[in-house]
Scaffold this motif. Structure first.
Motif, PDB file in Angstrom:
ATOM      1  N   PRO A  12       0.806  -1.219   0.000  1.00  0.00           N
ATOM      2  CA  PRO A  12       0.000   0.000   0.000  1.00  0.00           C
ATOM      3  C   PRO A  12       0.846   1.279   0.000  1.00  0.00           C
ATOM      4  O   PRO A  12       1.876   1.353   0.674  1.00  0.00           O
ATOM      5  CB  PRO A  12      -0.798  -0.130   1.299  1.00  0.00           C
ATOM      6  N   ALA A  13       0.401   2.246  -0.769  1.00  0.00           N
ATOM      7  CA  ALA A  13       0.986   3.579  -0.676  1.00  0.00           C
ATOM      8  C   ALA A  13       0.459   4.228   0.601  1.00  0.00           C
ATOM      9  O   ALA A  13      -0.611   3.869   1.105  1.00  0.00           O
ATOM     10  CB  ALA A  13       0.593   4.409  -1.893  1.00  0.00           C
ATOM     11  N   PHE A  59       0.781   4.709  -9.968  1.00  0.00           N
ATOM     12  CA  PHE A  59       0.668   5.653  -8.856  1.00  0.00           C
ATOM     13  C   PHE A  59      -0.557   6.535  -8.997  1.00  0.00           C
ATOM     14  O   PHE A  59      -1.376   6.651  -8.071  1.00  0.00           O
ATOM     15  CB  PHE A  59       1.927   6.516  -8.757  1.00  0.00           C
ATOM     16  N   HIS A  60      -0.720   7.182 -10.171  1.00  0.00           N
ATOM     17  CA  HIS A  60      -1.793   8.164 -10.337  1.00  0.00           C
ATOM     18  C   HIS A  60      -3.178   7.532 -10.399  1.00  0.00           C
ATOM     19  O   HIS A  60      -4.130   8.072  -9.830  1.00  0.00           O
ATOM     20  CB  HIS A  60      -1.555   8.981 -11.618  1.00  0.00           C
ATOM     21  N   THR A  61      -3.312   6.423 -11.088  1.00  0.00           N
ATOM     22  CA  THR A  61      -4.644   5.840 -11.304  1.00  0.00           C
ATOM     23  C   THR A  61      -4.997   4.753 -10.298  1.00  0.00           C
ATOM     24  O   THR A  61      -6.136   4.292 -10.271  1.00  0.00           O
ATOM     25  CB  THR A  61      -4.761   5.254 -12.726  1.00  0.00           C
ATOM     26  N   GLY A  62      -4.030   4.340  -9.500  1.00  0.00           N
ATOM     27  CA  GLY A  62      -4.284   3.309  -8.506  1.00  0.00           C
ATOM     28  C   GLY A  62      -4.012   3.787  -7.095  1.00  0.00           C
ATOM     29  O   GLY A  62      -4.923   4.073  -6.314  1.00  0.00           O
ATOM     30  N   GLU A  63      -2.754   3.929  -6.762  1.00  0.00           N
ATOM     31  CA  GLU A  63      -2.376   4.294  -5.394  1.00  0.00           C
ATOM     32  C   GLU A  63      -2.984   5.620  -4.947  1.00  0.00           C
ATOM     33  O   GLU A  63      -3.564   5.717  -3.858  1.00  0.00           O
ATOM     34  CB  GLU A  63      -0.853   4.355  -5.282  1.00  0.00           C
ATOM     35  N   LEU A  64      -2.835   6.648  -5.770  1.00  0.00           N
ATOM     36  CA  LEU A  64      -3.308   7.967  -5.374  1.00  0.00           C
ATOM     37  C   LEU A  64      -4.829   8.018  -5.293  1.00  0.00           C
ATOM     38  O   LEU A  64      -5.393   8.618  -4.364  1.00  0.00           O
ATOM     39  CB  LEU A  64      -2.786   9.029  -6.345  1.00  0.00           C
TER      40      LEU A  64
END
Length: 345
Positions: free
Chosen positions: A53-54, A155-160
């Motif tokens: 997880p981020a 990062f942008h479309t999942g984690e964030l």
């Protein structure tokens, strides 16, 4: 085209001196002989899930509604800064969830660019949605790199997205906009993740990786930034399928169900360019002049595919912030309408 030098913070381009002008001269020669490329079809896909997880490791308060987050991202392999403007009701309505506008910066810039160069904070005064401005790396191309890292798309479309939902009460109603390389990223994310965004706006963006002018700009930009473009999508010949999987012009049907706005200038300097350094004006003129033909072709392809698209081709207009600030005001009423509230210009 990584973000052309003119999309840097003000004053940065002048320091590049003769290298910028040399790049411009080469680009001009190619553009004079370049013909429009026919978009090729290709598969599209989503980024891979992050390894673990981020998490948000720090929050810095800028003002009553603006926060700078530091996000540890397994996908990128490092910490990533993200600027967030909270809706006015965020503090008082603790049970509400809010739509989200993601704003993507250009290749030679960072997550502070929209607040530094535009009046987005003033526009946000009555916005009833989150505004999220993540860093995308210098010449990051908003992609999961072929080499394995960085994985900006993940990062942008999942984690964030998950962090915004779990920590800042973001809803599933989303819009995305970007300029130059950020516009390319916005289009790619919308096409590769169908249904994720209701609205996408791309300003002065390259839209066709098969365009000879774009190929030249990618080569020049990656060389300037000290990267190998093959590290991003692989070899353009042997890994053509991956290039097409990141090529908006090859994914027009994937935009069905998403409203699209495209804007581009003619490349002719205007009153907004007066007083700027001559080198900056020359580079921003050539950078923008390379785009209108492919943007028009892309818009036509979208319409033929049944996509709801609007476009704005303006003259004069160079690859620079005064025009993007104006375009932000032009699309703002639509953004606020799509995200479910009125707002103001």
């Amino acid at each position: 085209m990584t973000m052309p030098p003119t999309a840097c913070p003000r004053g940065a381009v002048a320091r590049r001196g003769r290298r910028c002008l040399l790049a411009v001269m080469v680009m001009v020669l190619v553009l004079l002989d370049a013909s429009a490329a026919v978009p090729a079809g290709g598969a599209h896909g989503a980024g891979r899930a992050g390894d673990g997880p981020a998490r948000i490791t720090s929050v810095r308060t800028i003002d009553a509604r603006t926060r700078d987050l530091t996000v540890h991202s397994p996908a990128v392999g490092t910490s990533v800064p993200v600027r967030v403007i909270l809706p006015r009701r965020w503090h008082t309505d603790k049970k509400a969830t809010f739509p989200v506008l993601y704003m993507l910066h250009g290749g030679d810039d960072d997550y502070t660019s929209w607040t530094r160069e535009t009046d987005i904070e003033r526009l946000a005064e009555t916005a009833d949605f989150l505004i999220v401005m993540p860093d995308g790396g210098k010449a990051g191309y908003y992609s999961d790199w072929r080499t394995g890292t960085p994985r900006w798309e993940t990062f942008h479309t999942g984690e964030l997205v998950r962090l915004m939902e779990s920590t800042y009460r973001a809803s599933s109603s989303r819009a995305v906009m970007g300029l130059s390389m950020g516009g390319f990223g916005a289009l790619n994310y919308a096409a590769r993740h169908q249904g994720m965004f209701r609205y996408v706006a791309a300003m002065s963006s390259y839209v066709d990786l098969d365009d000879p002018a774009v190929r030249l700009s990618l080569a020049l930009g990656s060389d300037r930034d000290g990267i190998d473009i093959k590290d991003v999508w692989g070899d353009p010949v042997t890994d053509r399928a991956n290039w097409q999987a990141h090529n908006p012009a090859a994914m027009v049907r994937a935009f069905r169900g998403t409203r699209v706005h495209l804007s581009v200038g003619s490349g002719t300097p205007g009153p907004s360019d007066l007083g700027r350094d001559l080198d900056v004006v020359v580079v921003s003129t050539v950078a923008e002049a390379a785009l209108p033909k492919s943007v028009r072709a892309f818009a036509s392809s979208l319409r033929r595919a049944g996509v709801e698209v609007t476009s704005h081709h303006y003259d004069p207009g160079t690859h620079s912030w005064p025009y993007w600030q104006r375009e932000l005001h032009r699309v703002w009423p639509t953004v606020t309408k799509v995200l479910g509230q009125r707002g103001r210009r």
